[in-house]
Write a protein that holds these residues in place. Structure first.
Motif, PDB file in Angstrom:
ATOM      1  N   GLU A  30       0.816  -1.291  -0.174  1.00  0.00           N
ATOM      2  CA  GLU A  30       0.069  -0.010   0.088  1.00  0.00           C
ATOM      3  C   GLU A  30       0.612   1.390   0.034  1.00  0.00           C
ATOM      4  N   ASP A  31       0.334   2.262  -0.817  1.00  0.00           N
ATOM      5  CA  ASP A  31       0.995   3.467  -0.605  1.00  0.00           C
ATOM      6  C   ASP A  31      -0.206   4.412  -0.186  1.00  0.00           C
ATOM      7  N   PRO A  35       4.457   9.665   3.447  1.00  0.00           N
ATOM      8  CA  PRO A  35       3.961   8.405   2.609  1.00  0.00           C
ATOM      9  C   PRO A  35       4.771   7.277   3.237  1.00  0.00           C
ATOM     10  N   ILE A  36       3.947   6.177   3.234  1.00  0.00           N
ATOM     11  CA  ILE A  36       4.422   4.981   3.354  1.00  0.00           C
ATOM     12  C   ILE A  36       4.177   4.182   1.784  1.00  0.00           C
ATOM     13  N   ALA A  37       5.085   3.058   1.551  1.00  0.00           N
ATOM     14  CA  ALA A  37       4.889   2.539   0.371  1.00  0.00           C
ATOM     15  C   ALA A  37       5.514   1.134   0.556  1.00  0.00           C
TER      16      ALA A  37
END
Lengths: 265, 960
Positions: A135-136, A160-162
């Motif tokens: 997931e982004d 952000p996470i990715a």
């Protein structure tokens, strides 16, 4: 002013090295991207640098488990060099896949300092998101404690996470208690008001909402979110709505690293 | 050598994500007796180590000891009252196994010598099922026949890949004396997909040469002459009959799509329709290139592998353009059957649309994310007719220095192949993708499916860019369709080339010379290197563990000479290979279908219709897909695919800043409307162009720097009426490109998208034209997004709303097609785009949204819920055609060339002045009551819904 030098480590599948280099340079460091084969050939090349960054990506395709093969390579070839780097008082940052590598080499949480660089009996790991998929998305992060030199205590940031494997897990509850009591938790996932919660506030189901960890010295930080992806205001997902058009939370992490080196090394 | 087997599974208390997903999929099959699924990863390792080392390998490398357990050996069924079914899925011999490659590397870091590693997946199903159900679960959920083998219970594990060496045996194909039936038979038997005329041309050529071809010569011709490689349909001469009128094209593509580019002659077009991607100027030092490919047939057979190699392949297009570009963004557009289609209604040999969708999305995800290239723009379109023929369009944009846009290979250069090794994967991919699919393809063409390894490609990319910047090679191209045969054949077309096939590095022994030559194994590129630079470039690749091998040389004899261990196995004249294919004349017809507008009673309120359209698959939020793609890696993201107060509104286009230290941006968008094609492919094509332009202008990109790409996906074009539909669309491409002054810079077609069911019925896809657009943003800080920004701001609709519900979503939810397809007044449309750009560039616009699928009502709803505000609108303010007088038409008409624009009240005068002579009207205001309220011309409250309800309707259908 002293020229701070940073090494951004490259390896097969690492893919956030360019923007990490850019963020470090924006913070005033001279940053170079170096392939791990060059460091293995000549580990003492690390002496030229004060900041070492394990950037994000999919080192070796995240085959077996995220960061595992690179961690294996680091432990078998660079354990001594890294031990020295850390004991010399220098700083290490692991972002996303880099965080996974730091945890899977035992450098984080590093309960016993640099002696913990190995592959056995690791107290902490990072595994599949509860959602079961990559997931982004953007998350709010609350700093915990004031030990880690990379963070501004009390300043909540948005990054952000990715990733598909970002859930921090501990071997047992005693380990979790120790992470908390000894100040190893650097960041927690929270909502915009600072409260912890379920998905999507905690995007991967991480234990105790842990988003980042630091070592006993506070000079090693690993985190799942990507600070290098918010060093320009226009990287914010809805920057067009922001009143403060100078905001770029991620740069604080790099600024703090560079300033720490200038002041202390 | 010892054979070790390790099983690794999650510890109790840690979620078994893989097992849970499988359980969900089993329930979707309608099998409800399985209560639990445990999954395990299996490693089969042939090595010389002992038990103590095996334990170390398990604990230090293969198992995450915090959350996993391991077992050395083969575990049996768990104890317990429930019936346990053990299923293991192994890769077929020869299929690429990236994890195995990494395990070899990991073990050798630990000091072990390893002969071979294979991986497998094991599932333990708890609960009562019949053998038939077990087989169905294996086939539909766990394994893909194309690439995987299944074993049950304690069945024996499949043996490791055979490694018997190949012994040279040159085979000649007696072709000279065959009659026509014999030629057709030969083409069919060898899967050449060459028709009788082409076989006759080849026969004549060899009769003149007074010899028969070797198998490798025939295969080379089949690859090079395949539809996939030469586009023989679209470049043929066509006689078109249209509504009684006759039109002749000498070369359909050259007379339409290419002609527009030539006639427009834009100085910023650097290389168009010449290389692997179209190249246009970016700034004074750099150019940008763009290519969009399809990978339809492989994705139908193996959705995950097919889509992954689709994106992997198109990434190599910019990498193989000029002297090699750096990929900076991916796009993907998919067409699937309906996700809720009943299993029993799926034709034999076809996977369920939902499985195809999940596989395709994860294939693109895993490859694109691993490459570190952001996937920034895309679309998904659903129609029942895509069930057997899903369409997978993958695009890639690359950045390339201005002085490296062209290749310069010379005679005497060395041919090197770099990147992946060659295996039996993907043999006959090019010819297979050029034909019609049948229910038997699943088994016959399993070898045409390629499996990718993104990390091999990433390593190659990292080193190639270094080699490029150090000037170490003269030319580069990718090994795509046709493998080495196409890559070397094309690069040496004007020179001649000699290849030593035994030098090509292989994944495993046993390949014959023809297999080596035409294999479409992934992640390979061919470069042309001056002899004196071979050492330096070889060292550069070796320094980062990238395979690079000298396999031949470019000559000056204009012949393609193929050798194996010094012995010639084939030789072809470059001229015959590239120019020998016969030219075709084809007939095309197109007649306006007889369609009527439906009779629909007027209503006082259209809340249900708006909610129905928002929750139709084509309009509904694609967030489930978008979030699985890394759209921010490389750090250049400016306008993301999702935006708004909660980061979940649908952006019109994406913008990136490919150079992090510059404010100049690249914008990307697309347009596609297959439903309009059922009425008239001409207007479908123009709507696609108009939509792509609208979308890109909405975010603030320059309308005078838009370059577009075409991807034609049609059915069987030997049918004159199908070709007629292509001709109609091509004509629109010319008219649209000229009228908007937007040159085509690259394109690709995929024809024969038809499926022959076992009962003899043929299913053709709807005529599908994808238009992708790319443009320049001078200053990314001026970009705008689509979410409503501030209560009190004014809303305008720019562009004329017409009575054009034909092919609309409004008709679709009511079960109609209609006749009044949206048209485009190109002159007004082009002028409107320019004015909108001006308004954005002057800072007059705070949000801008394209009015398209679902019409005005959907556009307003999206702006409102993305911004978290309400909207109050009045249809009296709408600029509309005289016959557009019903409220439903005004709400849902999909007339092209319209923009919804939000303006701060004090900017009204400036904005109105700028829009002079363009049809526009003030439609309403942004409000703070979180409701979308629309009044009809006769003051009826035709829409009145809170934004939470609207958003929920839009988000729910595709939250899988």
């Amino acid at each position: 002013m002293k020229q701070v030098k940073a090494l951004v480590l490259r390896a097969a599948g690492v893919n956030c090295d360019m923007e990490t280099q850019y963020a470090l340079e924006k913070a005033g460091a001279l940053a170079e991207r170096v392939h791990i084969n060059r460091i293995i050939e000549n580990p003492s090349c690390l002496d030229d640098y004060q900041i070492l960054v394990f950037p994000g990506g999919f080192s070796y395709g995240d085959d077996v488990a995220a960061g595992k093969i690179l961690a294996n390579q680091v432990v078998h070839h660079l354990a001594d060099a890294l031990k020295k780097f850390i004991s010399d008082g220098k700083v290490v940052l692991g972002i996303c896949n880099g965080f996974q590598v730091l945890v899977k080499t035992g450098i984080l949480p590093g309960f016993n300092g640099g002696d913990n660089i190995n592959l056995k009996d690791l107290p902490v790991s990072i595994t599949n998101n509860d959602s079961g998929k990559f997931e982004d998305r953007w998350v709010h992060l609350e700093p915990a404690g004031d030990k880690c030199i990379f963070i501004n205590p009390g300043q909540r940031i948005y990054l952000p996470i990715a990733h598909g494997e970002g859930k921090v897990v501990t071997k047992d509850t005693a380990t979790l208690d120790r992470l908390k009591s000894d100040g190893h938790v650097a960041f927690r996932y929270v909502d915009s008001e600072g409260n912890t919660g379920k998905f999507p506030i905690n995007p991967n189901g991480s234990t105790d909402s842990i988003a980042g960890l630091t070592d006993p010295t506070g000079r090693v930080l690993g985190l799942m979110p990507h600070p290098e992806r918010f060093v320009h205001n226009t990287q914010h997902p809805h920057w067009g709505r922001l009143k403060d058009r100078s905001r770029a939370d991620g740069i604080t992490i790099f600024n703090n690293a560079v300033n720490y080196v200038r002041d202390n090394l | 050598m010892k054979q070790w087997r390790f099983e690794v599974c999650n510890k109790a208390g840690f979620p078994d994500v893989q097992g849970d997903n499988v359980l969900d999929d089993i329930k979707e099959l309608g099998i409800n007796t399985i209560e639990m699924v445990h999954s395990a990863r299996v490693f089969l390792i042939e090595a010389d180590f002992e038990k103590d080392f095996a334990i170390r390998a398990a604990e230090e490398l293969l198992t995450d000891m915090v959350c996993e357990d391991y077992y050395i050996g083969r575990s049996g069924a768990p104890a317990g009252p429930e019936k346990a079914t053990l299923i293991e899925v192994h890769l077929k011999s020869g299929v690429t196994d990236p994890v195995a490659e990494s395990v070899v590397a990991g073990l050798s870091d630990m000091g072990a010598k390893v002969k071979n590693v294979r991986t497998a997946r094991k599932y333990v199903l708890l609960g009562n099922i019949t053998d038939a159900q077990r087989d169905m679960i294996s086939r539909r959920v766990l394994a893909n026949d194309c690439i995987e083998d299944v074993i049950y219970g304690s069945d024996e594990e499949p043996p490791s890949a055979h490694t018997k060496a190949y012994e040279l045996e040159i085979s000649e194909i007696p072709i000279r004396k065959l009659d026509d039936d014999g030629l057709v038979e030969l083409s069919k038997k060898k899967d050449l997909f060459l028709n009788l005329r082409e076989m006759q041309t080849i026969q004549k050529h060899y009769q003149d040469l007074k010899r028969d071809p070797s198998d490798i010569e025939l295969e080379t011709l089949a690859q090079t002459w395949s539809e996939h490689c030469v586009h023989k349909t679209l470049t043929s001469s066509v006689d078109m009959e249209f509504n009684g009128e006759k039109i002749h094209y000498d070369n359909l593509l050259k007379d339409t799509v290419f002609k527009a580019t030539k006639d427009l002659n834009k100085e910023w077009c650097i290389s168009v329709f010449a290389d692997n991607a179209g190249v246009v100027a970016f700034d004074d030092k750099t150019a940008v290139c763009f290519k969009v490919e399809t990978h339809n047939h492989p994705s139908a057979l193996d959705p995950y592998g097919g889509a992954a190699t689709g994106i992997g392949g198109v990434i190599r297009d910019p990498m193989g353009t000029g002297m090699g570009a750096k990929p900076v963004a991916n796009t993907d557009i998919f067409c699937f059957g309906l996700p809720d289609k009943k299993l029993d209604d799926i034709p034999k040999g076809v996977l369920h649309p939902k499985r195809i969708m999940k596989g395709v999305v994860s294939g693109v995800r895993d490859y694109g994310n691993r490459m570190g290239i952001p996937t920034i723009n895309g679309a998904i379109y659903f129609d029942d007719r895509y069930t057997a023929n899903p369409l997978v369009f993958c695009g890639n944009i690359g950045l390339i220095p201005n002085d490296m846009c062209f290749k310069h290979q010379q005679s005497g250069n060395i041919v090197m192949v770099i990147g992946g090794k060659t295996g039996r994967d993907g043999i006959h991919g090019a010819t297979f993708s050029s034909g019609q699919m049948t229910h038997e393809h699943e088994t016959i063409f399993s070898h045409a499916v390629q499996i990718g390894n993104a990390i091999t490609e990433k390593k190659m990319l990292d080193t190639l860019l270094q080699a490029r910047d150090r000037g170490l090679y003269e030319a580069i191209t990718d090994c795509g369709a046709g493998g080495l045969s196409s890559a070397v054949g094309e690069m040496g077309e004007k020179l001649g080339a000699e290849v030593d096939l035994e030098k090509v590095p292989l994944k495993y022994a046993g390949l014959n010379y023809t297999e080596i030559w035409i294999s479409e194994a992934q992640e390979r590129m061919v470069i042309s290197v001056k002899p004196e630079k071979v050492d330096e470039i070889s060292k550069l690749f070796a320094a980062e563990d990238v395979e690079a091998t000298v396999i031949g040389r470019f000559t000056d004899d204009k012949k393609l000479t193929l050798k194996y261990n010094g012995q010639q196995v084939g030789q072809l004249d470059m001229e015959f290979l590239h120019e020998g294919i016969c030219k075709y004349s084809r007939k095309a017809t197109w007649k306006q279908p007889k369609l009527n507008e439906p009779v629909i009673d007027q209503k006082d309120n259209y809340n249900d219709e708006l909610l129905g359209i928002l929750s139709s698959y084509n309009v509904a939020s694609k967030e489930w897909v978008i979030r699985q793609y890394d759209h921010e890696v490389q750090g250049g993201s400016v306008v993301k695919p999702l935006t708004g107060a909660a980061n979940d509104g649908p952006s019109d286009a994406a913008v990136i800043r490919p150079k992090l230290n510059s404010d100049r941006g690249v914008a990307v968008s697309c347009g596609m409307n297959p439903m309009y094609g059922d009425i008239d492919p001409y207007w479908m094509a123009l709507a696609g162009i108009d939509e792509a332009i609208r979308n890109i202008v909405c975010v603030g990109a320059r309308p005078d720097r838009i370059a577009i790409l075409d991807n034609f996906c049609w059915g069987d074009c030997t049918k004159p009426e199908t070709l007629g539909s292509v001709v109609r669309a091509s004509q629109a491409c010319y008219d649209g490109a000229m009228g908007f002054e937007v040159p085509f810079i690259s394109g690709k077609d995929s024809l024969n998208n038809e499926f022959l069911c076992d009962d003899g019925t043929e299913i053709s896809i709807p005529s599908t034209l994808l238009i992708s657009a790319m443009s320049i943003v001078d200053d990314v800080n001026k970009c705008v997004m689509m979410d409503a920004k501030q209560p009190g701001n004014l809303l305008f609709v720019v562009g004329l709303t017409k009575n054009e519900l034909g092919g609309s979503h409004y008709y679709k939810i009511k079960g109609h097609l209609g006749a009044n397809v949206p048209t485009v007044d190109i002159k007004t449309a082009a002028a409107t785009a320019k004015r909108i750009y001006k308004a954005i560039n002057k800072g007059l616009v705070v949000s801008c949204h394209d009015c398209s699928e679902g019409g005005l009502a959907v556009g307003l709803a999206e702006m409102a819920f993305a911004g978290g505000f309400g909207i109050k609108a009045d249809l009296k303010g709408l600029a509309k055609a005289k016959d557009c007088n019903r409220a439903d038409t005004q709400l849902f008409s999909e007339s092209n060339s319209r923009y919804i624009v939000e303006i701060e009240p004090d900017k009204f005068d400036q904005f109105a002045k700028l829009m002079l002579n363009i049809p526009f009207g003030q439609i309403g205001k942004v409000t703070d009551d979180k409701k979308v309220v629309i009044f009809s011309e006769d003051n009826k409250n035709v829409i009145d819904i809170d934004i939470e309800t609207l958003k929920k309707a839009w988000q729910e259908p595709l939250s899988l």
